[in-house]
Every structure is written in C-alpha cells, then in structure tokens.
Design an enzyme around this catalytic site. Structure first.
Site, mmCIF file in Angstrom:
data_model
loop_
_atom_site.group_PDB
_atom_site.id
_atom_site.type_symbol
_atom_site.label_atom_id
_atom_site.label_comp_id
_atom_site.label_asym_id
_atom_site.label_seq_id
_atom_site.Cartn_x
_atom_site.Cartn_y
_atom_site.Cartn_z
ATOM 1 C CG ASP A 13 -35.699 28.246 28.871
ATOM 2 O OD1 ASP A 13 -35.146 28.435 27.790
ATOM 3 O OD2 ASP A 13 -35.098 27.899 29.909
ATOM 4 C CD GLU A 134 -34.551 26.629 24.418
ATOM 5 O OE1 GLU A 134 -34.832 27.365 23.474
ATOM 6 O OE2 GLU A 134 -33.704 26.909 25.267
#
Length: 422
Positions: A13, A134
């Site tokens: 992320d 992500e």
DNA sequence: TCTGGGGTCCTAGGACCC
DNA sequence: TCTGGGGTCCTAGGACCC
C-alpha cells in the site's frame, strides 16, 4: 504426508499516495499539512525573482474554500489536524484553514502507479491490481533477488518426476521450514520496498500474511514505510483488539450495526455465535463475518480480470433545475455520452446495458438501465438509450449529479495504431 | 459548513423457458 | 388442468472499496 505449504500473501500500500506524488514536485511542502482535492482552480502560482532567477510558488490554502470538493488524500501532518480522505473540503477548511490545498492530477498519479507496479513485478510476478495505489502479491513461490532459485529438473534429466508431477525443486521447497519461509518472505518484502522506492522515490507499507484479508489489515499497522509479518498465530494478539471496521468489507453500515449490537472489536466478532450472526446479517454475510473475524480467507491472488462496466458522472457546482437549466443539462448529458464512447474505444470494449444515474438535491439516487440487442460503442446510440432511461424517472427535484454507465461489455475494436492515449 | 468519481459484488423480484 | 422446480436474463437499489 507433507502438509500443504502455507500461502504467503503480501499487501503493498503506497503511503499517502497522491500527496506523496505532489511532494516530489513541490519539495518545499514537506513537513506541512497538505490536502489534495477539489477542482482546477487552486493551481499553485509560480513567480520568478528577476534578480536571482529563483522560482517561488504560492499555494492555495483551504481558508475560504467554497464548493463541493472532497479531500482525496491528506499528508500525515494534515491528518494530525483531523483532515482525512473523503472529507468535504468545506469541513476541512473549518478544521485547518491554513492547510495547503492542491488540485488532483490523476495523470501524474497513474504514471507513478504504473512505475511502482512495474517495480514490484520485477521482484514478484503474481500481482493483483487493487486500484491506483495498492496491490496484493503472492509470495508463496518467490525467492529474494540474488538468492539461488529452487533447482528445476533439467530437460535431459532422466529422473522421472514424482507421481504427482512435482519435481525436485518442489521437493526442496517442501523441506523448507515454516520459519525459513517467513524469513524468505521478509527478504522479498524488503526487496519490494527498495524497488518501489528506487523506481518512484516513494515509500510504501508492506505486510505479509497467510491470506489477503490479514495482509490488508496488517499493512496499516506500521504506516508509513512499514514492514509487517503477521502469522495466523498472531491474529488473537494483533488483529482481535482492532475495531471491526478495519476488516475490508465491513463498511459504515455493518460497522454501526455491530457497534449497536455491542461488538466493538474483531475479537468479539470472532467469539460471536455463527447462528446469531446469520440471524442478524443473513446467511452469506453472517457466515463471512464469522470467517473473516477468525482470520480465514481462501481467496486467490487474481492476476488478470476484465472490466464489468465503464461510467462517467459529474456533480454540478450548483443543483440544476430540469425546467430552467434544460440546455445546460442536455449539453452535459451529451458530453458524458461522448466521453463514455471515447473510453470504450480507447479501452477496446462495446457494451449492451446502458444506464443513467441521477442524484437529486436531497441526495436521493436513482438509476435506470436498458439492455439493447447488440453491443455498441457509439456516442449517439448510447445517448439514445440513456435518454429512454431518463424518461422513466420522475424529475420533480433539482439535480445534483448526472451519470451514464455501460455494462455487459464485450471486446471490440480498440484505438487504431498511433492513436493510443497517454 | 454535509457528502467526488470510478468501480465491484450482492440481493431480490419478475419474465421466460424447459 | 394443475403443481412444481430449475436456470438465465433483466432491472433497481444498496453496501462497499480505492
């Protein structure tokens, strides 16, 4: 009989992604509260000092912001002032008028998105795209860069593969202890972070876990620039104390309902009776809540997928009246259909189910759709079908949002040679 | 100081067919 | 004629995610 080797799934992320991309081009903003969002109007102004030739920039602040924009990202300094993504900019301005406001630049974010994904793919190829900032990565069979690969059976090796089709490399992998596998995953995660930083100048947070559900939760635990390993055994101590909303799939509604039922931690949810959860939330969702809270998740890392629908929508700066703003509404409607047709051609799809979405001034949202016989990517055909949909809606209030969508997609002629969009 | 834009998936009822 | 079931497609709304 060797046990099935545990899966090792990473979630990567990017940290405050849009804001971090902006800080690369405006390094003087480092350490300051910055939010990204709103329209085009608050572009920084550049001034060149005629004496020194130095460029200085003046940035807009939130103070006096008027409009319907929301924050898409906030730097960690802005978060400390109570600002966060999805927050209305008017509200953000009330909380932190001196915070700096930058317009969103999706083209730039998409460029950096491609860069970080390519960097990750150079380390580990099995990647699931989860949006602009992500990814999930299957590390089960990945060794760190520079490590010897697991030996393959040579083509001329006369040793037959074992009866189940495994070769000696698989056999060696099965001899790897679980502890060694986690050390291997840590090295791969470090390599992923280094590769992303090298390619983009940006930091990310990575977690490795036995499944996607835990990896997703765990990547939040050490942000920014985090690296977290979380085994199934760690779930009671590290996951159960967290609120249920941290589970991907428990949103505002389910979170509030759980809260009202007195379930304020994932641990409490894990201890709840399955039958009771099914009673409260229905068979599918209730059973899923039970599995998720206990850290169970069998979903594969999906490395490719086809889009289901494409859409365009716009929220007006002021609510429009069907009677008084007819021409403007019509023009915007046509524009949306043209943009949608352009998206279809650029991406190489045609669709059969054409739909409209209207949001009224009281925020009530209605949709209508209609499936036509043959797939289209033509702006006029889309507008014709969408017009029929609009005619089925009672237009008794002013309109805040208008959208056009197309689904039931099939591959179709894409952009011709040399016509590729950036 | 009300709440963007782009998506996915699920549910549920009705039509229609076998 | 009546009953019954399954499967697929279409439509509308809603929860959720980035």
């Amino acid at each position: 009989m060797p046990a099935t080797p545990p899966r090792l799934i990473a979630h990567l992320d990017m940290d405050a992604f849009y804001a971090s991309v902006e800080l690369l081009r405006y390094p003087e903003l480092r350490g300051k509260p910055v939010v990204i969002g709103g329209g085009r109007r608050h572009q920084p102004e550049e001034a060149v000092d005629p004496a020194t030739g130095r460029v200085t920039r003046r940035f807009a602040t939130l103070s006096g912001y008027v409009g319907r924009g929301v924050a898409t990202t906030a730097t960690y300094e802005a978060r400390a002032l109570g600002l966060h993504s999805a927050q209305g900019l008017m509200k953000a301005a009330a909380l932190a008028p001196q915070a700096i406001l930058l317009p969103t630049d999706f083209d730039a974010y998409r460029r950096y998105s491609r860069l970080f994904k390519a960097a990750a793919a150079s380390i580990a190829p099995r990647i699931e795209d989860r949006g602009i900032d992500e990814i999930y990565i299957d590390l089960t069979d990945v060794r760190p860069p520079g490590a010897d690969p697991w030996p393959e059976v040579a083509a001329d090796d006369d040793a037959l593969p074992e009866a189940d089709g495994r070769n000696s490399g698989d056999a060696q992998r099965e001899r790897e202890t679980e502890s060694d596998a986690w050390w291997r995953a840590r090295d791969v995660a470090k390599a992923l972070k280094a590769a992303v930083r090298e390619a983009t100048g940006l930091t990310c947070s990575v977690a490795v876990a036995p499944n996607k559900l835990i990896a997703k939760i765990a990547s939040e635990l050490d942000k920014p620039d985090g690296l977290t390993l979380l085994r199934l055994d760690d779930v009671p101590t590290r996951i159960w104390p967290l609120p249920p909303r941290r589970i991907n799939g428990i949103g505002p509604k389910a979170g509030a309902k759980l809260d009202a039922l007195g379930i304020t931690t994932i641990g409490a949810l894990a201890r709840a009776e399955l039958a009771w959860l099914i009673d409260q939330f229905g068979r599918n969702y209730g059973a899923w809540l039970h599995e998720a809270a206990n850290g169970h998740d069998q979903r594969e890392v999906v490395t490719s997928s086809e889009p289901r629908s494409i859409s365009r929508e716009i929220t007006f700066e002021r609510d429009l009246s069907v009677a008084r703003d007819r021409d403007e509404l019509s023009r915007i409607f046509t524009d949306l259909c043209r943009q949608l047709a352009g998206d279809l051609r650029r991406k190489g799809y045609a669709g059969r189910t054409i739909g409209v979405k209207l949001r009224f001034d009281n925020f009530r949202t209605v949709t209508r759709d209609r499936t036509i016989a043959a797939p289209t990517q033509d702006a006029q055909a889309i507008r014709d079908a969408a017009t029929e949909c609009v005619k089925r809606i009672a237009l008794e209030r002013r309109i805040r949002l208008l959208g056009v969508r197309i689904g039931t997609l099939t591959p179709a002629a894409g952009p011709s040679e040399g016509e590729h969009a950036a």
